[in-house]
Write a protein that holds these residues in place. Structure first.
Motif, PDB file in Angstrom:
ATOM      1  N   LEU A  54      -5.186  -1.635  -7.343  1.00 16.26           N
ATOM      2  CA  LEU A  54      -4.769  -0.846  -6.181  1.00 16.26           C
ATOM      3  C   LEU A  54      -4.534   0.617  -6.562  1.00 16.26           C
TER       4      LEU A  54
ATOM      5  N   GLN B 276      -6.619   3.697  -5.082  1.00 13.91           N
ATOM      6  CA  GLN B 276      -5.955   4.850  -4.479  1.00 13.91           C
ATOM      7  C   GLN B 276      -6.521   6.161  -5.025  1.00 13.91           C
TER       8      GLN B 276
ATOM      9  N   SER C  11       0.829  -1.210   0.000  1.00 10.33           N
ATOM     10  CA  SER C  11       0.000   0.000   0.000  1.00 10.33           C
ATOM     11  C   SER C  11       0.860   1.255   0.000  1.00 10.33           C
TER      12      SER C  11
END
Length: 331
Positions: free
Chosen positions: A241, A245, A203
């Motif tokens: 991802l 985001q 992350s």
């Protein structure tokens, strides 16, 4: 958590406890603390442990009705049962009238506060939510862990550890163990030590990649991408991802426009306060138009891969290249 510590200290323990929330480390810590307080050392006869959604309430009731063997109480620990999300009215009714010779300790990820089980435990026992800790609490906890090892760390280094390893206390504990081993024979843990041995969570790599895109640092953004590929991360997961985001950045930007502060944004967007602060800073580098355009483009690239018109690795590369071009601007 303070109340549980007080129960243990005074010996005034409840007949039922529910520990729930995202922070697994705290749930395990307090589960073990309560087990130690509720049972004599090495008492395995009066202890039972159940885990999973196949746990039968009837079996638990039968066990609770069985008198403890040469002990004050019988402890029954139940983890991840799903009882607090799905209706088990018979068991909830039993909890309210259960004998003083039994104690239930429930450990769950999610609960329905409107459910009968939640209300039953609340009526006769104690419930503690163990969520992600804020940055101040994490830094205090890290300092305590390091002090117990006879070592020291500067606040700036502790903050860097959190930014690199994330806010999950279990993961942070593992990173600290690595640091203790790496700095054997030395007292201070430095930024260089953290850089040398601590793992950067995916992350955080995604966050850094988006930061590089925002600053039009194309080579840096691609380097992050290649690093993730080297770690065997699938390209489509990386694209997912990245899109996630940018979606969160758009949500945070909208909330900031409405006047929300960091704590309100963290609660609404379901982010850790530390992470929410980082997103608040990062979303300023993008306009709402840019964020919407990027999210739409991510969906297009995903469709191209699914229909076989574009290679998955190349699709993410093109996505990063397009939005990290110095000449790019949204309409």
């Amino acid at each position: 958590m303070k109340n549980i510590n007080e129960h243990i200290k005074t010996g005034k323990l409840k007949k039922a406890y529910l520990l729930y929330g995202e922070e697994s480390y705290l749930k395990k810590q307090y589960r073990d603390k309560l087990k130690k307080a509720l049972l004599s050392e090495n008492d395995t006869v009066n202890y039972a442990y159940y885990e999973g959604k196949k746990t039968e309430p009837e079996q638990l009731i039968d066990l609770a009705e069985t008198l403890p063997f040469f002990a004050e109480r019988r402890l029954i620990v139940v983890e991840n049962s799903g009882f607090f999300k799905n209706a088990v009215p018979k068991f909830a009714d039993y909890i309210k009238t259960m004998p003083d010779t039994a104690c239930f300790l429930f450990v769950e990820d999610e609960v329905d506060k409107r459910g009968k089980m939640f209300k039953a435990v609340k009526d006769i026992g104690y419930i503690s939510e163990m969520g992600r800790q804020d940055e101040k609490t994490l830094l205090y906890w890290i300092a305590g862990q390091i002090k117990r090892e006879g070592k020291q760390i500067k606040e700036s280094a502790a903050r860097y550890l959190v930014s690199r390893a994330g806010t999950d206390m279990e993961l942070l504990e593992k990173e600290l163990e690595k640091l203790f081993a790496y700095t054997l024979g030395r007292t201070e843990i430095t930024l260089e030590d953290i850089e040398a041995v601590c793992t950067t969570q995916i992350s955080n790599k995604i966050f850094d990649m988006v930061e590089a895109v925002a600053l039009k640092q194309q080579k840096k953004a691609l380097d992050y991408y290649y690093d993730l590929l080297a770690l065997k991360e699938p390209p489509m997961r990386i694209l997912y991802l990245l899109a996630r985001q940018f979606r969160l950045l758009l949500e945070v930007k909208e909330l900031m426009k409405q006047g929300y502060d960091k704590s309100q944004i963290a609660k609404t967007a379901k982010l850790h306060p530390f992470v929410a602060g980082k997103y608040m800073r990062q979303c300023r580098d993008f306009s709402k138009g840019q964020l919407r355009s990027i999210m739409e483009e991510a969906a297009v690239y995903e469709e191209l891969v699914k229909t076989g018109r574009l290679n998955d690795r190349m699709s993410v590369e093109l996505f990063i290249v397009k939005y990290s071009l110095a000449c790019y601007d949204s309409k």
